[in-house]
Design an enzyme around this catalytic site. Sequence first.
Site, PDB file in Angstrom:
ATOM      1  CG  HIS A  40      42.383 -18.301 -12.475  1.00 47.52           C
ATOM      2  ND1 HIS A  40      42.080 -18.843 -13.706  1.00 47.52           N
ATOM      3  CD2 HIS A  40      41.205 -18.210 -11.814  1.00 47.52           C
ATOM      4  CE1 HIS A  40      40.769 -19.067 -13.767  1.00 47.52           C
ATOM      5  NE2 HIS A  40      40.219 -18.690 -12.636  1.00 47.52           N
ATOM      6  CG  HIS A  61      37.208 -15.457 -14.839  1.00 44.22           C
ATOM      7  ND1 HIS A  61      36.314 -15.238 -13.807  1.00 44.22           N
ATOM      8  CD2 HIS A  61      37.918 -16.557 -14.489  1.00 44.22           C
ATOM      9  CE1 HIS A  61      36.472 -16.168 -12.871  1.00 44.22           C
ATOM     10  NE2 HIS A  61      37.445 -16.973 -13.250  1.00 44.22           N
ATOM     11  CD  GLU A  75      55.418  -7.959 -30.393  1.00 43.63           C
ATOM     12  OE1 GLU A  75      56.228  -7.742 -31.306  1.00 43.63           O
ATOM     13  OE2 GLU A  75      55.688  -7.860 -29.201  1.00 43.63           O
TER      14      GLU A  75
HETATM   15  O1  2HA Z   1      38.347 -17.051  -7.318  1.00 46.75           O
HETATM   16  O2  2HA Z   1      38.180 -17.374 -10.367  1.00 46.75           O
HETATM   17  O3  2HA Z   1      38.242 -19.998 -10.397  1.00 46.75           O
HETATM   18  C1  2HA Z   1      37.300 -17.188  -8.211  1.00 46.75           C
HETATM   19  C2  2HA Z   1      37.744 -17.930  -9.398  1.00 46.75           C
HETATM   20  C3  2HA Z   1      37.643 -19.392  -9.313  1.00 46.75           C
HETATM   21 ZN    ZN Z   2      38.189 -18.554 -12.143  1.00 45.75          ZN
END
Ligand code: 2HA
Ligand code: ZN
Length: 270
Positions: free
Chosen positions: A139, A141, A169
Amino acid sequence: MKDILDSPFIKKMIEITSNMYRLGWDERNGGNISLLLAEDEVAPYLDVSDVKRRIPTGFSAPELEGKYFLVTGTGKYFRLVASEPDVTLGVVRLADGGKTAELLWGYTDGGKFTSEFPAHMMSHVARLSVDPENRVVMHCHPTNTLAMNYIHPLDDRSFTRTLWQMCTECIVVFPEGVGVLPWMLCGTNEIGAATAEKMKLYRTVVWGMHGLYGAGKTMDEAFGLIETVEKAAQIFMLTAGMPRINTIRDDELRTLAEAFGVDYRRDFLD
Ligand code: 2HA
Ligand code: ZN
């Protein structure tokens, strides 16, 4: 016992988190990664009978009983994983039907696994149910993907279609498309369950106005998925608001997918 800092999984985690930080995807404590490890990958580096701490998880996941994970720590900075791996990372084994994480190594400042542990573990269960070789949930951002969230409808079909149109692509790299969740409170079992539901269909899931999840058989596959979505979102943002005079048409996307022999979401094209 060999030094765990020489293990391929710690080295890979350092390489990936350092790159993610430098790409601007993981400011401050943003982002988290979990990597499923086999006992025989861990055993040369750790005494698997030496449990340092038992940490409640707040959820249950009987499918993951006895499974080992390398997981980034809550509140920890990806920027610092390379210099402080034993503080920023931990190796845990799930016990009591997933309700307890047995700490075998790491989090040496008394810390624990990421606040997004429920989303990670539930996503592992979902991915493993459709791909027994899945090992990674990641995960972060990424900047342009996040920017695009504010100016583009947030549904699986239209978000996927736009990304597919941004780079040739894309339909080859993520032919199954991208799942999209609305804004939800992060760190909860609810967002975990919603993410896992999408993960049954997709390896990539957008958390509306928050970030992106990628899953894969390897760290490089999950990273590559996120990288490709983010590149497409960057092209979208670089061209947003400008008159668009060219695009990759649906018939061309179909030709591409068929030329590369990928099983794509046909219903995402007109
Ligand atoms: O760990 O990204 O979603 C910090 C984050 C929470
Ligand atoms: Zn996060």
